[in-house]
Scaffold this active site. Structure first.
Site, PDB file in Angstrom:
ATOM      1  N   CYS A 121       0.914  -1.236  -0.071  1.00 53.72           N
ATOM      2  CA  CYS A 121       0.026  -0.063  -0.047  1.00 53.72           C
ATOM      3  C   CYS A 121       0.775   1.251  -0.068  1.00 53.72           C
ATOM      4  O   CYS A 121       1.430   1.441  -1.023  1.00 53.72           O
ATOM      5  CB  CYS A 121      -0.962   0.094   1.179  1.00 53.72           C
ATOM      6  N   HIS A 137      -3.501  -4.903   0.088  1.00 54.39           N
ATOM      7  CA  HIS A 137      -3.005  -5.492   1.077  1.00 54.39           C
ATOM      8  C   HIS A 137      -3.091  -7.215   1.267  1.00 54.39           C
ATOM      9  O   HIS A 137      -4.068  -7.476   1.715  1.00 54.39           O
ATOM     10  CB  HIS A 137      -3.575  -4.813   2.479  1.00 54.39           C
ATOM     11  N   GLU A 154      -1.692  -9.030   3.007  1.00 57.27           N
ATOM     12  CA  GLU A 154      -1.423  -9.862   4.225  1.00 57.27           C
ATOM     13  C   GLU A 154      -2.758 -10.163   5.102  1.00 57.27           C
ATOM     14  O   GLU A 154      -3.039 -10.848   5.775  1.00 57.27           O
ATOM     15  CB  GLU A 154      -0.750  -9.003   5.258  1.00 57.27           C
TER      16      GLU A 154
END
Length: 549
Positions: free
Chosen positions: A391, A515, A517
């Site tokens: 990001c 993102h 993750e």
């Protein structure tokens, strides 16, 4: 099944409910205890979901400072929620929605809007029944279609903010059959100076809970070690529960080992017996054992990854820590995270980068630490250190390239420097006229098209990916041709939006506007993180070969 009249919910939504409360102090690990219980029930063949109740007045977690509440976790539908929802997704292996996060702000906002619309027909709108009814409705609707719903009440019993929720749960228990509701209370069992486990904090916590009208069915003692038998007996006696309803949850090396610990304690079997579903569970030899196999997998080496951010708090980057851990599980290597303060990197932390095998620059907002992040990107680019930018980290990689390769001096993001002569990162077109900041970014799951024969394509092994977003600024289309004229490539796009950036002739240089993750799981490690760890291991192996030669 008895119900209150005119409450607006269907009593058949959801079957079994486990309510998890906490006492003595916050941060005990209620969420991990609840998630671990859910994992074991899932292993036994049940469909499990979870609800996190947050008593704060914010409608969602989107505008909250990570220092106060940890990271803002983003769900597939764009919900900005408490980080515990991330733990539930990782432990249960399910994708949740914003309906699984109940906040005071969300509940009161809904009730007040109904009052303004005249839906209450002149009645006086009150905490009881209107707020409590809305809370119960949300829980039941989130549980729809599942076997077991685990509901974690944030905060600590006795907090004034949590009182409406505990009252709602008291009512809930009267509306359901006894075998359909179970209350679990997690408390701290500290040591005295002479090494004795002290039960008085637990006793007071349960007393507070009982004064509200709730009697816990299960008590979980958080302590450094397992509870002594005498400690369990004392807790059972003074808290009015059977001794076999008192369980230990001692400290472990890794949160992913907590399900193994509570399984050894027999918590899952007790819960299934108490909820009258033990006969429906899979036989023990047929239960899913993948979790145990994953989290106990042998590690054959270790790597050090520098995380360059501005929040000196692990919870602020929890999903990144976990995604690195998942990639390590996938590659059977231990991943050590080295904290690098982006604010102080130039003066004090450049040596941390030299010690690192790879570098991750995470997301964030605001100007603080941005120059340090840019320097970290530069270090990774110039020294062939495997790099992953997420990001804001993706945006810093674009800015660094514009400044130091293209020679666009002063290039920056318009978010950070409104007067930059080269706004290579600028506001999204649809954001120009927005006044409210909460819930107005590009949020949730969006699809990215991936260019063939690129690093991104090799990483994802697909022509597209769907990942979660949380940003307001993006690459300025006016600079794309200049940026791609050299070694930089935008290998992932969503229409005219640049989603993935990479560099040619580098061991691993990847930035994502999204993102990744947030979708990483122990049994489904995020591709960009796996790629980072693989490239790092390859780099270390190559370096060792050069030394031997």
């Amino acid at each position: 099944m008895p119900t209150e009249p005119d409450t607006g919910y269907d009593p058949e939504l959801g079957r079994k409910f486990i309510f998890v409360t906490g006492g003595v102090m916050s941060g005990l690990g209620k969420g991990i205890t609840a998630a671990s219980t859910g994992r074991l029930l899932s292993n036994a063949g049940f469909d499990v979901t979870a609800v996190k109740i947050d008593p704060y007045l914010n409608v969602d977690a989107g505008t909250m400072n990570p220092y106060q509440h940890g990271e803002v976790y983003v769900l597939k539908d764009g919900g900005e929620v408490d980080l515990d929802l991330g733990n539930y997704e990782r432990f249960l292996g399910t994708d949740m929605t914003s309906d699984h996060n109940v906040t005071t702000g969300k509940t009161y906002k809904h009730v007040i809007e109904k009052e303004r619309a005249g839906d209450y027909l002149g009645n006086t709108v009150q905490i009881i029944p209107h707020i409590t009814d809305d809370i119960k409705r949300r829980i039941r609707e989130a549980a729809e279609g599942t076997d077991v719903c685990i509901v974690e009440v944030g905060g600590t019993v006795g907090d004034i903010e949590g009182m409406p929720y505990l009252e709602a749960l008291r009512q809930f228990s009267h509306e359901e059959d006894e075998e359909d509701v179970l209350f679990t209370h997690v408390t701290l069992v500290p040591y005295s100076k002479n090494g004795e486990q002290k039960t008085k904090p637990t006793q007071h916590s349960v007393k507070e809970l009982r004064s509200i009208g709730l009697q816990p069915d299960v008590l979980v003692g958080r302590s450094e070690d397992r509870l002594d038998p005498k400690t369990r007996e004392k807790i059972a006696l003074f808290c009015d529960v059977p001794t076999d309803a008192v369980f230990s949850n001692p400290d472990v090396e890794d949160i992913y080992h907590v399900p193994l610990m509570v399984e050894e304690e027999g918590l899952d079997e007790y819960v299934m017996e108490r909820l009258d579903i033990a006969d429906e569970a899979l036989p023990e030899d047929e239960r899913d054992s993948r979790w145990r196999e994953l989290v106990t997998r042998e590690r054959t080496g270790e790597i050090d990854v520098a995380l360059v951010g501005k929040y000196a708090l692990e919870d602020a980057y929890m999903s990144i820590h976990e995604a690195l851990k998942h990639a390590g599980i996938h590659e059977q290597v231990e991943v050590n995270v080295l904290w690098v303060d982006a604010d102080e990197m130039r003066d004090h932390h450049t040596e941390r980068l030299r010690d690192a095998d790879a570098i991750v620059v995470p997301g964030g907002f605001g100007s603080r630490g941005s120059e340090g992040k840019i320097e970290a990107v530069r270090y990774a680019r110039e020294n062939d250190v495997p790099f992953l930018g997420l990001c804001l980290g993706f945006q810093m990689a674009v800015i660094e390239y514009a400044r130091n390769v293209l020679g666009l001096e002063g290039a920056h993001s318009a978010e950070i420097d409104e007067d930059t002569p080269y706004p290579v990162i600028d506001l999204l077109p649809e954001q120009y006229d927005l006044e409210d900041l909460g819930g107005t970014m590009r949020l949730g799951a969006h699809t990215t098209d991936i260019q063939p024969d690129t690093l991104a394509h090799a990483v994802y092994e697909a022509d597209s990916c769907t990942e979660r977003h949380r940003h307001r600024y993006e690459v300025n289309p006016e600079y794309i041709d200049d940026l791609e004229a050299g070694e930089l490539t935008f290998s992932g796009r969503a229409g005219n939006r640049m989603e993935i950036v990479e560099l040619d002739d580098h061991p691993y240089f990847l930035g994502t506007q999204f993102h990744p993750e947030f979708r990483s799981r122990p049994d489904r490690a995020s591709p960009p993180f796996v790629g980072l760890v693989e490239a790092t291991l390859d780099q270390i192996t190559d370096d060792e070969r050069e030394v031997q030669a």
